[in-house]
Design a protein around this motif. Sequence first.
Motif, PDB file in Angstrom:
ATOM      1  N   GLN A   1      19.635  -0.679 -20.069  1.00 49.03           N
ATOM      2  CA  GLN A   1      19.069   0.584 -20.527  1.00 49.03           C
ATOM      3  C   GLN A   1      18.230   0.439 -21.799  1.00 49.03           C
ATOM      4  N   GLY A   2      18.717  -0.334 -22.753  1.00 51.39           N
ATOM      5  CA  GLY A   2      17.955  -0.539 -23.979  1.00 51.39           C
ATOM      6  C   GLY A   2      16.655  -1.276 -23.727  1.00 51.39           C
ATOM      7  N   THR A   3      16.684  -2.229 -22.799  1.00 54.65           N
ATOM      8  CA  THR A   3      15.471  -2.959 -22.448  1.00 54.65           C
ATOM      9  C   THR A   3      14.456  -2.035 -21.802  1.00 54.65           C
ATOM     10  N   LEU A   4      14.920  -1.154 -20.914  1.00 59.44           N
ATOM     11  CA  LEU A   4      14.014  -0.201 -20.279  1.00 59.44           C
ATOM     12  C   LEU A   4      13.363   0.696 -21.330  1.00 59.44           C
ATOM     13  N   ALA A   5      14.159   1.195 -22.255  1.00 62.99           N
ATOM     14  CA  ALA A   5      13.620   2.052 -23.315  1.00 62.99           C
ATOM     15  C   ALA A   5      12.571   1.317 -24.139  1.00 62.99           C
ATOM     16  N   GLU A   6      12.849   0.057 -24.461  1.00 67.72           N
ATOM     17  CA  GLU A   6      11.909  -0.710 -25.280  1.00 67.72           C
ATOM     18  C   GLU A   6      10.656  -1.086 -24.491  1.00 67.72           C
ATOM     19  N   ARG A   7      10.785  -1.333 -23.194  1.00 67.52           N
ATOM     20  CA  ARG A   7       9.613  -1.622 -22.368  1.00 67.52           C
ATOM     21  C   ARG A   7       8.657  -0.424 -22.367  1.00 67.52           C
ATOM     22  N   ILE A   8       9.228   0.770 -22.313  1.00 67.45           N
ATOM     23  CA  ILE A   8       8.400   1.982 -22.336  1.00 67.45           C
ATOM     24  C   ILE A   8       7.789   2.176 -23.715  1.00 67.45           C
TER      25      ILE A   8
END
Length: 235
Positions: free
Chosen positions: A101-108
């Motif tokens: 989830q944190g990776t997805l947020a940072e990718r965005i």
Amino acid sequence: MNKVYPDAKSALDGLLKDGIMIMSGGFGLCGIAETLSDAIRDSGVKGLTVVSNNAGVDGIGLSRLLETRQIKKMISSYVGENKLFAQQYLAGELELEFNPQGTLAERIRAGGAGIPAFFTKTGVGTLIAEGKEVKEFDGQKYIMERGLFADLAIVHAWKGDTAGNLVYRKTARNFNPMMATAAKVTVAEVEHLVPAGEIDPDHIHTPGIFVKRIIEVGTAKKRIEFRNTRPRPAA
């Protein structure tokens, strides 16, 4: 430029094409752009790649696009509450790119900031790292993740003004602010639309420069994603 449109269909006019990437804000059923996602469904556009924390629950939100097989690929972090999602994925009918989830947020966030890629420790040595570049910094291994930038972002806000400035309410301030910055065009649905200048600048979460089109949808339905009850005690 007039950013206010009378309804979701007109706000999406000219933006929808087969095969585009769409970012859809929300977390569970909180802060989802339900009116806009229903309009995407009604348009019949197909072959979509959708970036969203999850795909909602059966029969609500993005799940309605799964019902009509309009989504080709999901980029998500959690899909556990959607039986249809699981069925299509296990049957090989839907592509899935899982992200912590944190990776997805940072990718965005990275995509919105113009950062094409970054390195993170999350996922090193797991299936997440397969096929990704690994580098060592200060004796620690990191994997490279790509930023995400979509053709279209749909977000839901509590209040917006005619200039496109947005305010999210409580937990609905989840993926919406990041996604609003990370697309060629952002379309917002708001519960309350007010004249430009009426929102205190210190209270604005998404500046209007990121929002190209906006519609007013009224107070959002308060849905329960997972109802957990216990028996009433005997009288």
